[in-house]
Design a protein around this motif. Structure first.
Motif, PDB file in Angstrom:
ATOM      1  N   TRP A 126      46.103  10.489  61.114  1.00  0.00           N
ATOM      2  CA  TRP A 126      44.773  11.090  61.273  1.00  0.00           C
ATOM      3  C   TRP A 126      43.980  11.154  59.972  1.00  0.00           C
ATOM      4  O   TRP A 126      42.778  11.378  59.988  1.00  0.00           O
ATOM      5  N   ASP A 171      35.979  15.176  63.841  1.00  0.00           N
ATOM      6  CA  ASP A 171      36.334  15.320  62.436  1.00  0.00           C
ATOM      7  C   ASP A 171      37.179  16.567  62.256  1.00  0.00           C
ATOM      8  O   ASP A 171      37.526  17.241  63.228  1.00  0.00           O
ATOM      9  N   ASN A 176      42.829   9.161  58.056  1.00  0.00           N
ATOM     10  CA  ASN A 176      41.739   8.212  57.874  1.00  0.00           C
ATOM     11  C   ASN A 176      40.469   8.633  58.599  1.00  0.00           C
ATOM     12  O   ASN A 176      39.516   7.884  58.676  1.00  0.00           O
ATOM     13  N   GLY A 177      40.478   9.839  59.124  1.00  0.00           N
ATOM     14  CA  GLY A 177      39.234  10.380  59.643  1.00  0.00           C
ATOM     15  C   GLY A 177      39.068  10.281  61.142  1.00  0.00           C
ATOM     16  O   GLY A 177      38.064  10.705  61.678  1.00  0.00           O
ATOM     17  N   GLN A 178      40.046   9.713  61.837  1.00  0.00           N
ATOM     18  CA  GLN A 178      39.902   9.628  63.283  1.00  0.00           C
ATOM     19  C   GLN A 178      40.936  10.497  63.979  1.00  0.00           C
ATOM     20  O   GLN A 178      42.137  10.272  63.835  1.00  0.00           O
ATOM     21  N   LEU A 179      40.415  11.465  64.728  1.00  0.00           N
ATOM     22  CA  LEU A 179      41.319  12.347  65.463  1.00  0.00           C
ATOM     23  C   LEU A 179      41.381  11.915  66.919  1.00  0.00           C
ATOM     24  O   LEU A 179      40.383  11.456  67.470  1.00  0.00           O
TER      25      LEU A 179
END
Lengths: 114, 419
Positions: free
Chosen positions: B53, B6, B55-58
């Protein structure tokens, strides 16, 4: 609970400095975190710019697109759970990119009850 | 994509710092004369990252992800032959094949090469043919990843001024007056001096600035220290004077948070809570000062770092070794005679030798009439000597010429002390 799709239109980041971009990402993460806490976040995907339009009676007319106004381009979506439209709209108010000229379209997902 | 990553796993200022690294790295292959286009590539890369990124996904390794996108975009643009002036001569062969092109970019994005590219870029930005203030602005823009408006904000000026400064520097790049390399041999010493001076100025801008935002002042100081550390860790540039400047900045920075009170007013060293001095930085300061001692050389940074170290070692203002400090200011005044050094020497004389000596010394200084610190110090010396009318006169002059609210507050307090 109903399902709603939040569709993000416009909101280009071109004029932002690197630091401002990172801060903005922080705002998005905070928003998702908040929705995760109340278990209302279902999924979401970003969309790349550009694409293809497939049209015509047999789908043979394929064009590059959509070449619409910048403010119309869909940059991504969330699927969320909410009680009703009111709550879905309230959730949409946390969308971080209003100040970048972006806006949210809220659509309810139809339930296929037998 | 890592599922559990996150925003908290993103390093502070990642975008800013990686942007500086990417600009320096791409410039290695594409040349300084393409700087404009390179900055666009990097900006596009960061926009893509944000869009992907948010959308919460790294990705597992965000920096590597950025490099890949920037590299592909650069290769793509070069292949299409768009917008590029001549490519860097040593990479001209890259245009001959796709394989050569991508392997050149792979090579420069190796960790060790990234550091090397940043150093080349520092030397280019601080080239002596570029005016000093342009050097600082350009360094912040290309290596620090600050936008023009952020630089303007930090320097309390407008964007137009900063744009002009950057334009002047880029002109030198376009005319190919500046080469992208780390100078060697005899050239190194002078060129390094120019770089260190620019870093010193950047640090001072942050440290002495009257900018209302504490964060911005700290950012400038940290950026200066980050760049100096790159030089200090590189075998070609880690000369004693590089360590000395690093040491000086560590000592000064250790006092950053004690320098302001809760209302943002400047607290003089005399009244600072020494418990709030940041010990780890003081230790770093001592460490770098030891590294600065061999092989023997004396620079103004050495002298200033030693003075700062004496302050850092004193348990209170009163128990400070003022005689030594005065002695080092005398030496500094020989190396770099200027009114500001003379003023500091006069102030130290007050504590080391008495206020009569201080008055003699400060009276001999020319050219600081419009400097608030000079006027306040003169007021203080008269104050100590019991000449209240003269003290009042100089406090009031200082009050009229200072632009800083914090300093104004400070002088008001002194005036009310006079009764």
């Amino acid at each position: 609970m109903e399902k709603f799709m939040l569709i993000f239109h416009g909101g280009a980041y071109d004029g932002l400095s690197p630091e401002e971009m990172q801060q903005r990402m922080g705002l998005w993460f905070t928003w998702i975190e908040k929705l995760n806490k109340t278990q209302q976040y279902v999924t979401g995907e970003p969309l790349l710019p550009g694409g293809r339009d497939v049209k015509g009676p047999n789908g043979q007319a394929v064009t590059d697109g959509p070449y619409t106004e910048g403010s119309e381009i869909v940059g991504g979506f969330f699927l969320i759970k909410a009680k009703d439209y009111d709550e879905a709209v309230t959730i949409s108010k946390d969308y971080p990119d209003f100040d970048m000229g972006g806006y949210v379209q809220v659509r309810q997902v139809m339930k296929m009850d037998m | 994509m890592g599922e559990n990553k996150d925003i908290h796993s993103l390093v502070d200022h990642l975008f800013r710092h990686e942007s500086g690294k990417m600009v320096a790295t791409l410039t290695r292959v594409m040349g300084l004369n393409n700087l404009e286009a390179i900055q666009d590539i990097v900006q596009d890369t960061l926009v893509t990252a944000l869009n992907t990124w948010r959308n919460g996904q790294l990705p597992d390794n965000p920096a590597a992800w950025l490099y890949r996108v920037a590299r592909n975009r650069a290769i793509d643009l070069i292949r299409r032959g768009q917008r590029f002036k001549e490519i860097a001569p040593e990479y001209a062969y890259t245009l001959q094949s796709d394989f050569a092109l991508s392997s050149a970019f792979h090579h420069v994005f190796l960790e060790s090469e990234i550091t090397d590219s940043q150093l080349r870029m520092i030397f280019a930005c601080c080239h002596p043919s570029i005016p000093m203030e342009s050097q600082v602005a350009l360094t912040l823009k290309t290596l620090g990843g600050l936008s023009t408006s952020e630089i303007a904000h930090a320097f309390l000026t407008n964007e137009e001024t900063i744009n002009k400064r950057i334009y002047r520097a880029k002109e030198k790049f376009r005319n190919q007056d500046v080469h992208l390399h780390i100078p060697q041999g005899e050239e190194l010493s002078d060129r390094l001096d120019s770089v260190l001076k620019s870093i010193y100025l950047l640090f001072s801008e942050g440290y002495h600035s009257s900018h209302p935002s504490h964060v911005i002042r700290e950012d400038l100081c940290h950026e200066a220290m980050r760049l100096c550390l790159l030089l200090a860790e590189h075998p070609q540039t880690n000369l004693p004077r590089t360590y000395a400047l690093m040491s000086l900045m560590c000592f000064q920075a250790s006092r950053l948070s004690a320098r302001l009170d809760d209302n943002g007013h400047i607290v003089l060293m005399k009244y600072q809570d020494r418990e709030r001095w940041f010990r780890p930085l003081i230790e770093k300061g001592h460490y770098f000062l030891r590294r600065a001692s061999e092989p023997f050389e004396v620079s103004t940074y050495h002298l200033e770092a030693i003075i700062a170290s004496i302050h850092a070692s004193a348990s209170s203002f009163e128990s400070t070794d003022w005689k030594s400090i005065y002695g080092f200011y005398e030496k500094l005044n020989l190396y770099q005679p200027n009114p500001v050094v003379a003023l500091n020497k006069a102030i130290a004389a007050g504590y080391a030798l008495g206020y009569e000596t201080a008055l003699q010394e400060i009276s001999a200084i020319d050219g600081l009439y419009g400097n608030p610190v000079y006027q306040v110090s003169l007021g203080e010396i008269y104050h100590k000597l019991g000449q209240m009318d003269l003290a009042r006169k100089h406090y009031e002059i200082a009050l009229n010429i200072t632009a800083s609210e914090a300093v104004r507050q400070l002088i008001q307090n002194k005036l009310s002390d006079l009764g």
